[in-house]
Design a protein around this motif. Structure first.
Motif, PDB file in Angstrom:
ATOM      1  N   UNK A  73     -24.832  24.558  43.325  1.00 39.06           N
ATOM      2  CA  UNK A  73     -23.411  24.581  42.962  1.00 39.06           C
ATOM      3  C   UNK A  73     -22.967  26.029  42.727  1.00 39.06           C
ATOM      4  N   UNK A  74     -21.930  26.515  43.424  1.00 33.68           N
ATOM      5  CA  UNK A  74     -21.518  27.908  43.296  1.00 33.68           C
ATOM      6  C   UNK A  74     -20.524  28.120  42.150  1.00 33.68           C
ATOM      7  N   UNK A  75     -20.282  29.375  41.855  1.00 32.75           N
ATOM      8  CA  UNK A  75     -19.279  29.754  40.855  1.00 32.75           C
ATOM      9  C   UNK A  75     -17.916  29.898  41.527  1.00 32.75           C
ATOM     10  N   UNK A  76     -16.862  29.793  40.696  1.00 28.06           N
ATOM     11  CA  UNK A  76     -15.494  29.954  41.197  1.00 28.06           C
ATOM     12  C   UNK A  76     -14.893  31.315  40.863  1.00 28.06           C
ATOM     13  N   UNK A  77     -15.282  31.894  39.740  1.00 23.30           N
ATOM     14  CA  UNK A  77     -14.685  33.142  39.299  1.00 23.30           C
ATOM     15  C   UNK A  77     -13.603  32.888  38.262  1.00 23.30           C
ATOM     16  N   UNK A  78     -13.321  33.883  37.443  1.00 24.31           N
ATOM     17  CA  UNK A  78     -12.372  33.738  36.356  1.00 24.31           C
ATOM     18  C   UNK A  78     -10.919  33.685  36.835  1.00 24.31           C
ATOM     19  N   UNK A  79     -10.648  34.173  38.064  1.00 26.22           N
ATOM     20  CA  UNK A  79      -9.272  34.206  38.555  1.00 26.22           C
ATOM     21  C   UNK A  79      -8.934  32.975  39.374  1.00 26.22           C
ATOM     22  N   UNK A  80      -9.646  31.889  39.167  1.00 25.81           N
ATOM     23  CA  UNK A  80      -9.467  30.711  40.006  1.00 25.81           C
ATOM     24  C   UNK A  80      -8.052  30.146  39.903  1.00 25.81           C
ATOM     25  N   UNK A  81      -7.370  30.285  38.765  1.00 25.98           N
ATOM     26  CA  UNK A  81      -6.020  29.731  38.653  1.00 25.98           C
ATOM     27  C   UNK A  81      -5.052  30.415  39.607  1.00 25.98           C
ATOM     28  N   UNK A  82      -5.240  31.724  39.830  1.00 24.49           N
ATOM     29  CA  UNK A  82      -4.314  32.465  40.687  1.00 24.49           C
ATOM     30  C   UNK A  82      -4.534  32.165  42.167  1.00 24.49           C
ATOM     31  N   UNK A  83      -5.783  31.945  42.575  1.00 24.91           N
ATOM     32  CA  UNK A  83      -6.092  31.834  44.000  1.00 24.91           C
ATOM     33  C   UNK A  83      -5.446  30.614  44.653  1.00 24.91           C
ATOM     34  N   UNK A  84      -5.638  29.383  44.134  1.00 27.00           N
ATOM     35  CA  UNK A  84      -4.984  28.246  44.798  1.00 27.00           C
ATOM     36  C   UNK A  84      -3.476  28.261  44.664  1.00 27.00           C
ATOM     37  N   UNK A  85      -2.954  28.852  43.581  1.00 27.24           N
ATOM     38  CA  UNK A  85      -1.508  28.935  43.438  1.00 27.24           C
ATOM     39  C   UNK A  85      -0.915  29.792  44.546  1.00 27.24           C
ATOM     40  N   UNK A  86      -1.547  30.922  44.831  1.00 26.27           N
ATOM     41  CA  UNK A  86      -1.079  31.776  45.923  1.00 26.27           C
ATOM     42  C   UNK A  86      -1.241  31.067  47.265  1.00 26.27           C
ATOM     43  N   UNK A  87      -2.331  30.327  47.427  1.00 28.54           N
ATOM     44  CA  UNK A  87      -2.519  29.575  48.672  1.00 28.54           C
ATOM     45  C   UNK A  87      -1.405  28.565  48.865  1.00 28.54           C
ATOM     46  N   UNK A  88      -1.003  27.910  47.785  1.00 27.62           N
ATOM     47  CA  UNK A  88       0.098  26.945  47.868  1.00 27.62           C
ATOM     48  C   UNK A  88       1.398  27.631  48.233  1.00 27.62           C
ATOM     49  N   UNK A  89       1.659  28.793  47.624  1.00 25.31           N
ATOM     50  CA  UNK A  89       2.881  29.532  47.949  1.00 25.31           C
ATOM     51  C   UNK A  89       2.944  29.857  49.434  1.00 25.31           C
ATOM     52  N   UNK A  90       1.840  30.363  49.963  1.00 31.25           N
ATOM     53  CA  UNK A  90       1.874  30.837  51.342  1.00 31.25           C
ATOM     54  C   UNK A  90       1.737  29.715  52.363  1.00 31.25           C
ATOM     55  N   UNK A  91       1.204  28.567  51.941  1.00 30.33           N
ATOM     56  CA  UNK A  91       1.081  27.448  52.868  1.00 30.33           C
ATOM     57  C   UNK A  91       2.337  26.601  52.918  1.00 30.33           C
ATOM     58  N   UNK A  92       3.214  26.767  51.929  1.00 31.72           N
ATOM     59  CA  UNK A  92       4.447  25.986  51.888  1.00 31.72           C
ATOM     60  C   UNK A  92       5.615  26.868  52.311  1.00 31.72           C
ATOM     61  N   UNK A  93       6.811  26.287  52.273  1.00 35.05           N
ATOM     62  CA  UNK A  93       8.000  27.046  52.654  1.00 35.05           C
ATOM     63  C   UNK A  93       8.956  27.143  51.481  1.00 35.05           C
ATOM     64  N   UNK A  94       8.375  27.237  50.263  1.00 34.07           N
ATOM     65  CA  UNK A  94       9.174  27.336  49.056  1.00 34.07           C
ATOM     66  C   UNK A  94       9.011  28.719  48.438  1.00 34.07           C
ATOM     67  N   UNK A  95      10.062  29.175  47.745  1.00 35.02           N
ATOM     68  CA  UNK A  95       9.948  30.418  47.006  1.00 35.02           C
ATOM     69  C   UNK A  95       8.999  30.208  45.824  1.00 35.02           C
ATOM     70  N   UNK A  96       8.213  31.223  45.458  1.00 34.17           N
ATOM     71  CA  UNK A  96       7.236  31.065  44.376  1.00 34.17           C
ATOM     72  C   UNK A  96       7.909  30.755  43.047  1.00 34.17           C
ATOM     73  N   UNK A  97       7.507  29.684  42.406  1.00 33.30           N
ATOM     74  CA  UNK A  97       7.952  29.357  41.051  1.00 33.30           C
ATOM     75  C   UNK A  97       6.872  29.796  40.077  1.00 33.30           C
TER      76      UNK A  97
END
Length: 341
Positions: free
Chosen positions: A162-186
């Motif tokens: 089982x691998x580690x995720x890192x302490x910045x894991x909250x930021x990474x998927x949020x940015x992925x969601x921003x760039x994968x969608x067509x909405x302005x970042x909330x």
């Protein structure tokens, strides 16, 4: 499938050092009180025997945290584009659990805080489950499908992978969601520090499927590499001369929209009659009361607290200070007399 799920399978989890607990039969709810305790410690032998005798038909839940050494990413969407975007930025997990939709992925717990990622309409996309959360384990029965949860492997067999995720894991998927969608970042971040990190461009020309070139980037690099280098050097010169990036009109418009979305005070100052930015000074409480009334009248969500209101004013480069009487005032705003009365 054996009906005595907890009685049959819990001992195997315990033997691997996984502090599983009994859930209600065919349910996700724990069948014991203070279950979150077992995110930080293994149950005692006495507790294990009591649970086996009392809850033999229960589902199995794994409290997450330091006791198991595990956390989970729970992807809870059927949007394949979002699933792909999230999976592309997460380390591969050797354990993938499937229930009704989405999936659960196991990772090494490093003390990260729990968080949820929601879409523009408020629906859940992804959740980080750490200390204080639990995940239903196979072969428990899903309460809606009435079918067993399944996984690609036994969790106890892959713990060392089982691998580690890192302490910045909250930021990474949020940015992925921003760039994968067509909405302005909330974002809850209303500061200029967040806003100034964005350069937003509108792409208004839709390319027909027959005209799409899937490997366009590779073609451009192969055929125009020298021209790209020359263009980049010229751009660097302009950037150094201007000491900033060129901001097209579409960017300024979208940034204005983003500020309104993330800072309700910005929308209030732009839209409220009798209130505008200028060289005036307004008592903070009077301005806040007008803001609250505006939010209620136009049904724009929930007004923020007075303290948060003052912080959001400062984020808009307004000066919030105290006058000689000790009252908070906001400088840089003018309010018509009938509103200030």
């Amino acid at each position: 499938m054996k009906e005595n799920i907890f009685e049959t399978y819990a001992p195997t989890y315990w033997a691997a050092g996984l502090p599983v607990i009994p859930l209600r039969p065919r349910n996700k709810m724990p069948d014991i009180t203070q279950w979150s305790t077992y995110g930080s410690q293994m149950p005692t032998e006495l507790e294990m025997q009591h649970w086996l005798a009392s809850f033999p038909r229960g589902n199995i839940g794994l409290p997450l945290g330091p006791a198991s050494g595990l956390c989970m990413i729970d992807i809870d969407t059927e949007d394949q584009a979002l699933i792909d975007a999230i999976m592309n930025i997460l380390p591969p997990s050797p354990w993938v659990r499937v229930g009704k939709k989405g999936m659960g992925l196991a990772y090494r717990f490093e003390g990260q805080k729990n968080f949820k990622l929601r879409g523009a309409a408020g629906g859940m996309i992804m959740e980080f489950l750490g200390l204080g959360n639990q995940m239903v384990m196979p072969p428990s029965i899903h309460p809606e499908t009435q079918q067993p949860y399944t996984a690609n492997a036994n969790l106890w067999d892959v713990l060392d992978k089982v691998p580690c995720l890192g302490e910045d894991i909250e930021d990474i998927p949020m940015c992925a969601h921003w760039f994968a969608s067509n909405y302005l970042p909330a974002s809850r971040d209303t500061t200029r520090g967040f806003i100034r990190r964005w350069l937003i461009l509108d792409f208004n020309k839709r390319v027909a499927d027959k005209d799409k070139v899937t490997n366009l980037a590779e073609i451009i690099v192969a055929e125009e590499r020298q021209a790209i280098a020359a263009w980049a050097l010229e751009g660097l010169r302009r950037l150094n001369d201007a000491e900033d990036f060129t901001e097209p009109a579409c960017h300024l418009f979208r940034i204005g929209q983003m500020r309104r979305i993330n800072n309700s005070v910005q929308a209030f100052l732009e839209d409220a009659a009798g209130v505008e930015r200028g060289d005036g000074e307004v008592k903070a409480q009077e301005l806040y009361d007008t803001y609250v009334q505006h939010i209620q009248n136009y049904r724009r969500g929930t007004a923020v607290s007075f303290e948060r209101f003052m912080q959001m004013c400062e984020d808009l480069d307004l000066d919030v200070t105290r006058d000689l009487l000790g009252d908070y005032v906001v400088r840089g705003v003018c309010m018509a007399a009938k509103f200030a009365a």
